[in-house]
Design an enzyme around this catalytic site. Structure first.
Site, mmCIF file in Angstrom:
data_model
loop_
_atom_site.group_PDB
_atom_site.id
_atom_site.type_symbol
_atom_site.label_atom_id
_atom_site.label_comp_id
_atom_site.label_asym_id
_atom_site.label_seq_id
_atom_site.Cartn_x
_atom_site.Cartn_y
_atom_site.Cartn_z
ATOM 1 N N THR A 118 -45.701 3.625 34.690
ATOM 2 C CA THR A 118 -45.388 2.277 34.220
ATOM 3 C C THR A 118 -45.326 1.403 35.466
ATOM 4 O OG1 THR A 118 -44.018 3.228 32.455
ATOM 5 C CG2 THR A 118 -43.747 0.879 32.900
ATOM 6 N N HIS A 142 -48.042 -7.798 17.679
ATOM 7 C CA HIS A 142 -48.456 -6.499 18.211
ATOM 8 C C HIS A 142 -48.078 -5.375 17.240
ATOM 9 C CE1 HIS A 142 -49.148 -3.219 21.045
ATOM 10 N NE2 HIS A 142 -47.919 -2.789 20.830
ATOM 11 N N GLU A 155 -50.492 -2.236 28.374
ATOM 12 C CA GLU A 155 -49.654 -3.105 27.556
ATOM 13 C C GLU A 155 -49.044 -4.132 28.495
ATOM 14 O OE1 GLU A 155 -46.985 -0.636 25.174
ATOM 15 O OE2 GLU A 155 -48.608 -0.321 23.727
ATOM 16 N N ASP A 213 -47.321 -1.259 30.809
ATOM 17 C CA ASP A 213 -46.977 0.026 30.192
ATOM 18 C C ASP A 213 -48.283 0.735 29.839
ATOM 19 O OD1 ASP A 213 -45.873 2.116 28.741
ATOM 20 O OD2 ASP A 213 -45.562 0.898 26.940
ATOM 21 N N ARG A 270 -53.820 6.190 24.354
ATOM 22 C CA ARG A 270 -53.742 6.034 22.888
ATOM 23 C C ARG A 270 -54.062 7.305 22.124
ATOM 24 N NH1 ARG A 270 -50.497 1.872 22.771
ATOM 25 N NH2 ARG A 270 -51.370 0.029 23.784
ATOM 26 N N LYS A 283 -47.177 7.875 27.347
ATOM 27 C CA LYS A 283 -46.652 6.702 28.047
ATOM 28 C C LYS A 283 -46.030 7.054 29.399
ATOM 29 C CE LYS A 283 -46.594 3.566 24.529
ATOM 30 N NZ LYS A 283 -47.069 2.175 24.644
HETATM 31 MN MN MN Z 1 -44.966 -0.696 25.660
#
Ligand code: MN
Length: 388
Positions: free
Chosen positions: A235, A111, A177, A211, A215, A231
């Site tokens: 979550t 990743h 994610e 997550d 982007r 972010k």
């Molecule tokens: Mn992450």
């Protein structure tokens, strides 16, 4: 005796804990057995389970976790008290842990390499520090939500390639994610470090983590201090915490670590984990990320997280970072699967690059359990709602 269907991912080898409620009753701690939830406050008659989170039980420590697991095994193999068993389909699941601090690592070499190529095409994909320490950032504990919680598309500043100034608006590159998260059961004092060897007695268990990542917001804001608003909007975690005690059979070596890590990160018996994740987009499976490929182990992550003397607390959650394997169909984020949006994937006759409003993503996982069985993590799912 509770009926456990053949091949159930929730047999006696698993026994994950969660927080559930039934109509008209308060959230409390239960354990999943087959397709049932056992109310532990009723079944074991202990107040520590009549709480809306696992924190008080986790704080009692490793010896107690071992004893209660043994008690539950004996209990569900015999007569469980009336009123203590509920069909899982009839309960509502809640966030299992009152999350203290939240940290997200970046432990997959595949990743990190893919994102390095996408975000910084003109330099080395891995930064010089990457093989010396588990890179991470502090996330936002207050926006960790349980599976099934809708996620509102975040708005923020973004500057697309070719634009000379940023604009404000809804995220245009909303991504996921697929990760594993580790829950700290007993913390450590300020000014002390947690040695690698204490991982298994301090970490209570593991959950699935999505997550969610904006982007375009991330790409514009992350220099030089790392992820922030791209972010922190949400979550998601799975509601069942799989005890570390159930993951002994899943232990495997981590990939060869070269160069050799510094002494505080040396791990004689590594905690690599043979866990198979699967990612579904609107009901279509599009990826199967293998956790066993992760370069840094969760024991190394905890040792690194505390090596400067930072305290840790009951309820701390630290996630692994996106789980991606070497193959394209093993990538745990859409930015990698679609190579930055350049290679769309087909989902039920439609082309997709990033998430559209109304899209739903579900992550599941299984691992080897005791006696040749497999154990499940359940799922973490979430649907995207339009920006406010
Ligand atoms: Mn992450």
């Amino acid at each position: 005796m509770i009926d456990i269907p053949d091949g159930s991912l929730f047999g006696l080898a698993n026994l994950p804990y969660g927080v559930f409620s039934t109509p008209g009753s308060a959230p409390r701690v239960g354990v999943r057995v087959g397709d049932s939830v056992v109310d532990l406050a009723v079944a074991l008659g202990e107040e520590v389970f009549a709480r809306p989170s696992l924190n008080a039980f986790m704080a009692q420590g490793h010896d107690r976790w071992v004893r209660v697991r043994q008690q539950i095994t004996e209990l569900v193999s015999g007569e469980v008290p009336d009123g203590a068993v509920h069909p899982v389909a009839e309960v509502r699941m809640h966030l299992p842990v009152e999350v203290a601090d939240y940290v997200d690592f970046y432990a997959s070499e595949h990743h990190a390499t893919n994102l390095g190529r996408l975000f910084r095409p003109d330099s080395e994909p891995l930064m010089p520090n990457w093989k010396h320490l588990p890179v991470g950032y502090h996330g936002r504990a207050g926006t960790v939500v349980v599976s099934g919680t809708d996620v509102v598309r975040p708005s923020g500043q973004r500057r697309a390639p070719g634009e000379d100034a940023p604009t404000f608006g809804p995220c245009r590159r909303l991504d996921v994610e697929a990760e594993l998260g580790f829950v700290v059961g007993t913390g450590s004092e300020l000014g002390t470090a947690v040695p690698i060897a204490e991982f298994a007695t301090r970490v209570f268990g593991a959950v699935l983590v999505n997550d969610w990542s904006a982007r375009d917001i991330q790409a514009w804001e992350y220099v030089p201090l790392g992820p922030f608003l791209g972010k922190s909007f949400a979550t998601s975690v799975s509601p069942w915490v799989v005890p570390l005690l159930a993951l002994e059979q899943a232990r495997v070596a981590t990939p060869a670590q070269i160069p050799e890590p510094l002494p505080y990160l040396e791990e004689p018996e590594p905690w690599g984990l043979d866990i198979d994740l699967a990612v579904s987009w609107n009901g279509h499976e599009i990826s199967r990320p293998p956790y066993r490929e992760m370069y840094w182990s969760p024991a190394q992550m905890l040792a690194h997280l505390t090596v400067n003397g930072a305290a840790s607390r009951t309820g701390d959650l630290y996630a692994s970072g996106t789980v991606s394997g070497p193959e394209k169909h093993q990538r745990g984020a859409f930015v990698e699967l679609t190579w930055g949006g350049a290679e769309p994937v087909r989902i039920g006759g439609q082309e997709r690059t990033f998430l559209e409003d109304g899209d739903e993503v579900t992550i599941t996982a299984t691992a080897p359990g005791a006696d040749g069985t497999r154990i499940g993590f359940g799922e973490v799912t979430g649907r995207v709602l339009p920006a406010c």
